[in-house]
Design an enzyme around this catalytic site. Structure first.
Site, PDB file in Angstrom:
ATOM      1  N   HIS A  74      38.528  37.790  42.402  1.00 54.34           N
ATOM      2  CA  HIS A  74      37.464  38.764  42.242  1.00 54.34           C
ATOM      3  C   HIS A  74      36.852  38.166  40.838  1.00 54.34           C
ATOM      4  O   HIS A  74      37.483  38.634  39.726  1.00 54.34           O
ATOM      5  CB  HIS A  74      37.972  40.044  42.132  1.00 54.34           C
ATOM      6  CG  HIS A  74      36.568  41.040  41.832  1.00 54.34           C
ATOM      7  ND1 HIS A  74      36.270  42.055  42.733  1.00 54.34           N
ATOM      8  CD2 HIS A  74      35.761  41.129  40.865  1.00 54.34           C
ATOM      9  CE1 HIS A  74      35.553  42.861  42.449  1.00 54.34           C
ATOM     10  NE2 HIS A  74      34.829  42.259  41.395  1.00 54.34           N
ATOM     11  N   HIS A  76      33.026  37.161  38.415  1.00 50.40           N
ATOM     12  CA  HIS A  76      31.440  37.140  38.433  1.00 50.40           C
ATOM     13  C   HIS A  76      31.212  36.069  37.729  1.00 50.40           C
ATOM     14  O   HIS A  76      30.627  36.300  36.678  1.00 50.40           O
ATOM     15  CB  HIS A  76      31.151  38.416  37.814  1.00 50.40           C
ATOM     16  CG  HIS A  76      31.281  39.832  38.499  1.00 50.40           C
ATOM     17  ND1 HIS A  76      30.357  40.482  39.400  1.00 50.40           N
ATOM     18  CD2 HIS A  76      32.609  40.541  38.568  1.00 50.40           C
ATOM     19  CE1 HIS A  76      30.974  41.547  39.963  1.00 50.40           C
ATOM     20  NE2 HIS A  76      32.086  41.514  39.419  1.00 50.40           N
ATOM     21  N   HIS A 227      32.810  46.747  45.767  1.00 53.30           N
ATOM     22  CA  HIS A 227      33.426  47.742  44.335  1.00 53.30           C
ATOM     23  C   HIS A 227      33.459  49.112  44.694  1.00 53.30           C
ATOM     24  O   HIS A 227      32.437  49.851  45.327  1.00 53.30           O
ATOM     25  CB  HIS A 227      32.248  47.408  43.572  1.00 53.30           C
ATOM     26  CG  HIS A 227      32.614  45.909  42.816  1.00 53.30           C
ATOM     27  ND1 HIS A 227      32.211  44.822  43.461  1.00 53.30           N
ATOM     28  CD2 HIS A 227      32.619  45.696  41.580  1.00 53.30           C
ATOM     29  CE1 HIS A 227      32.334  43.831  42.648  1.00 53.30           C
ATOM     30  NE2 HIS A 227      32.623  44.213  41.536  1.00 53.30           N
ATOM     31  N   HIS A 259      39.021  47.632  43.296  1.00 54.93           N
ATOM     32  CA  HIS A 259      39.169  48.293  42.174  1.00 54.93           C
ATOM     33  C   HIS A 259      40.045  49.604  42.870  1.00 54.93           C
ATOM     34  O   HIS A 259      41.209  49.807  42.482  1.00 54.93           O
ATOM     35  CB  HIS A 259      37.979  48.744  41.288  1.00 54.93           C
ATOM     36  CG  HIS A 259      37.552  47.590  40.866  1.00 54.93           C
ATOM     37  ND1 HIS A 259      37.942  46.507  40.051  1.00 54.93           N
ATOM     38  CD2 HIS A 259      36.091  47.062  40.684  1.00 54.93           C
ATOM     39  CE1 HIS A 259      37.692  45.512  39.704  1.00 54.93           C
ATOM     40  NE2 HIS A 259      36.330  45.823  40.009  1.00 54.93           N
TER      41      HIS A 259
HETATM   42 ZN   LIG Z   1      33.555  43.132  39.824  1.00 50.45          ZN
END
Ligand SMILES: [Zn+2]
Length: 424
Positions: A74, A76, A227, A259
Site C-alpha cells: 500500500h 501512494h 481505505h 487500515h
Molecule cells: Zn493510503
C-alpha cells in the site's frame, strides 16, 4: 541466458529464511536451484563487502540472509514530496479537512508528479522492495493526470520493480462530482484495481458508495482495495458489507480493506463475527502499523484472515514520516502489535513478503526453484534479526539483475529539478 556481475549466475553462501546456508543458482531471471552447503563456513555477515565477488558471475554473500524482494502492499507514489523542497506538515482534523489541506498543498508543488513518484520508486528499490501496490488519486481536480504520471513511472521502473495501480477516489465517490465516470475511465486506461474511501464516514452513503465500487469491479473484472478509517461498530458493519459483496461477486482473494482500524476497537463478539465474515469471503486486511487502533495481526490470522503490510503515506501531505523501507515497516508493526518471539517476528516478516505477495496475486513469488529472482540480501543472520533491526540491504535483484547495492539503486537517481539543490 545472461551471466555477468550485473546478472550473477550464483549467489554463494546465503542464509535461507529457515536458517540453512545455501548456494542459489539463477538462470533466465528465475531461481534455477538451491543447494544446501555442507558446512556453515564463510565470512561473517559484516564482512560481506570485503568478501566481494567470488568470480565474474558468482556473488559471495558471506552468510547474509536472502529473502524474496519485499512487497509494499500500500503506497501512494503520486502523493510524495520526495524530490521537492521539504513541506512543513499542515495539521488537519477530519479526513475531509485533511483531503482539502492536501489539495491546497498539491496546487503549490512545482515538481511534477512523475518526478516525485520516480524518486520514491527508486528509494523503495534501494530498500529491497520489488513490488508495490500504489493507490493513485482520481478526483475532479486531478482527473486522470496522476494516473497518467504513475503509468509513465511504472513503465520507467519496469526493470526495477512491479507496480499495481489502484484508482483511488481520495475526494469521495458519491460526494465528488463525476468520480464514478473518472474511476471507470481510469480502469480503461490502465489502473488494475478500483479503490474506495470510508463509504459511511466520507460519503455518508454506504450502499451508494459500494454499489459504484463493486459495480466497476464487476464490469472491468478487477479487484478492490478500499481505505476504511471509520471506527468501531460503524467500521465493522462496513467490513461485513464488503465481505458480503465480495462473496456475492465471486471476488475471493481479490478484495482488500486497507487500515480497518475498527478491528482494533470493537468488542470480542463483533470482532469474531466480522473476522469470520472476512475469512469466509477471502477479504484481506492491510495495515501499516498506525499510531492509533490497528487490526490485531495474530488474532486475525488465527481467524483465517490474510493480513499484509504496506507503507501507506511516505513524506506527503498526510504525514512527514516514511522511508519506503518495508523491513522498517515490519519493525514498526511488530512494536505496535507486541510481536516479540521469533515466531512472531517471522509473522511480521511475512506481512511484507509472502502474505503481501499472495494478497497482490503476484506470480512466481518466493524462494524456491522456478520463482522469479526478485531477491534482497539483508545484513542479518536470521529473519527474526532482520525484523528486529531492519539492517542494511546489501544487494537487491529484480528478474535476476542486480538493481541496487548497499541501499542505492545502480541505475542512479533522476536529476534534481531546478531549484532543488539535492540529488538524493
Ligand atoms: Zn493510503
Amino acid at each position: 541466458m545472461q551471466s555477468s556481475r550485473s546478472h550473477p549466475s550464483v549467489l554463494a553462501d546465503v542464509t535461507l529464511p529457515d536458517g540453512r546456508r545455501a548456494d542459489v543458482s539463477l538462470r533466465d531471471g528465475l531461481i534455477a536451484s538451491i543447494r544446501e552447503r555442507a558446512s556453515d563456513g564463510g565470512a561473517p555477515v559484516e564482512d560481506v563487502r570485503a568478501a566481494g565477488d567470488a568470480g565474474d558471475d558468482r556473488v559471495d554473500l558471506g552468510g547474509a540472509l536472502l529473502l524474496p524482494a519485499f512487497v509494499d502492499g500500500h503506497s501512494h507514489l503520486d502523493k510524495t514530496f520526495l524530490g521537492a523542497p521539504w513541506q512543513p506538515h499542515v495539521p488537519g482534523g477530519t479526513i475531509r479537512e485533511r483531503v482539502d489541506a492536501e489539495l491546497r498543498t498539491r496546487r503549490t508543488l512545482t515538481v511534477p508528479v512523475a518526478e516525485r513518484a520516480l524518486r520514491l520508486a527508486h528509494r523503495m528499490v534501494g530498500h529491497g522492495t520489488g513490488h508495490t501496490r500504489s493507490h493513485v488519486d482520481v478526483d475532479p481536480e486531478a482527473g486522470l493526470a496522476n494516473l497518467h504520471a504513475v503509468l509513465e513511472v511504472r513503465e520507467r521502473v519496469r526493470d526495477l520493480m512491479t507496480v499495481q495501480i489502484v484508482a483511488f477516489p481520495q475526494s469521495g465517490v458519491i460526494t465528488a462530482p463525476g468520480v464514478p465516470d473518472l474511476l471507470d475511465a481510469a480502469l480503461r486506461e490502465g489502473a488494475d484495481l478500483v479503490g474506495g474511501l470510508d463509504p459511511h464516514g466520507f460519503d455518508g452513503d454506504v450502499d451508494g458508495h459500494l454499489d459504484v465500487v463493486f459495480g466497476l469491479a464487476e464490469r472491468h473484472g478487477v479487484g478492490v482495495d478500499i481505505h476504511l478509517h471509520d471506527p468501531g461498530e460503524i467500521g465493522a458493519g462496513q467490513l461485513r458489507d464488503i465481505a458480503a459483496r465480495t462473496a456475492a461477486l465471486g471476488l475471493r482473494g481479490r478484495v482488500t480493506v486497507s487500515h480497518a482500524y475498527c478491528l482494533g476497537e470493537v468488542a470480542d463478539v463483533t470482532f469474531a463475527r466480522t473476522a469470520s465474515a472476512l475469512a469466509a469471503a477471502g477479504v484481506s486486511i492491510l495495515t501499516n502499523g498506525p499510531a492509533g487502533p490497528m487490526p490485531p495481526v495474530l488474532r486475525l490470522r488465527e481467524a483465517g484472515v490474510r493480513v499484509f503490510a504496506g507503507s501507506d503515506n511516505i513524506r506527503d501531505a498526510w504525514w512527514p514520516y516514511g522511508t519506503g523501507d518495508m523491513l522498517e515497516r515490519a519493525t514498526i508493526i511488530g512494536l505496535r502489535d507486541d510481536l516479540m518471539t521469533d515466531d512472531e517476528l517471522r509473522v511480521a516478516a511475512s506481512l511484507v513478503t509472502t502474505e503481501a505477495a499472495a494478497a497482490l496475486g503476484l506470480d512466481r513469488y518466493g524462494l524456491e526453484p522456478g520463482s522469479r529472482a526478485d531477491l534482497v540480501a539483508v545484513a542479518a543472520a536470521s529473519v527474526a534479526e532482520a525484523v528486529a533491526a531492519h539492517p542494511r540491504r546489501l544487494m537487491v535483484m529484480h528478474a535476476g539483475r542486480v538493481v541496487a547495492t548497499d541501499g542505492c539503486p545502480v541505475a542512479g537517481l533522476p536529476a534534481p529539478e531546478p531549484g532543488v539543490q539535492r540529488a538524493w
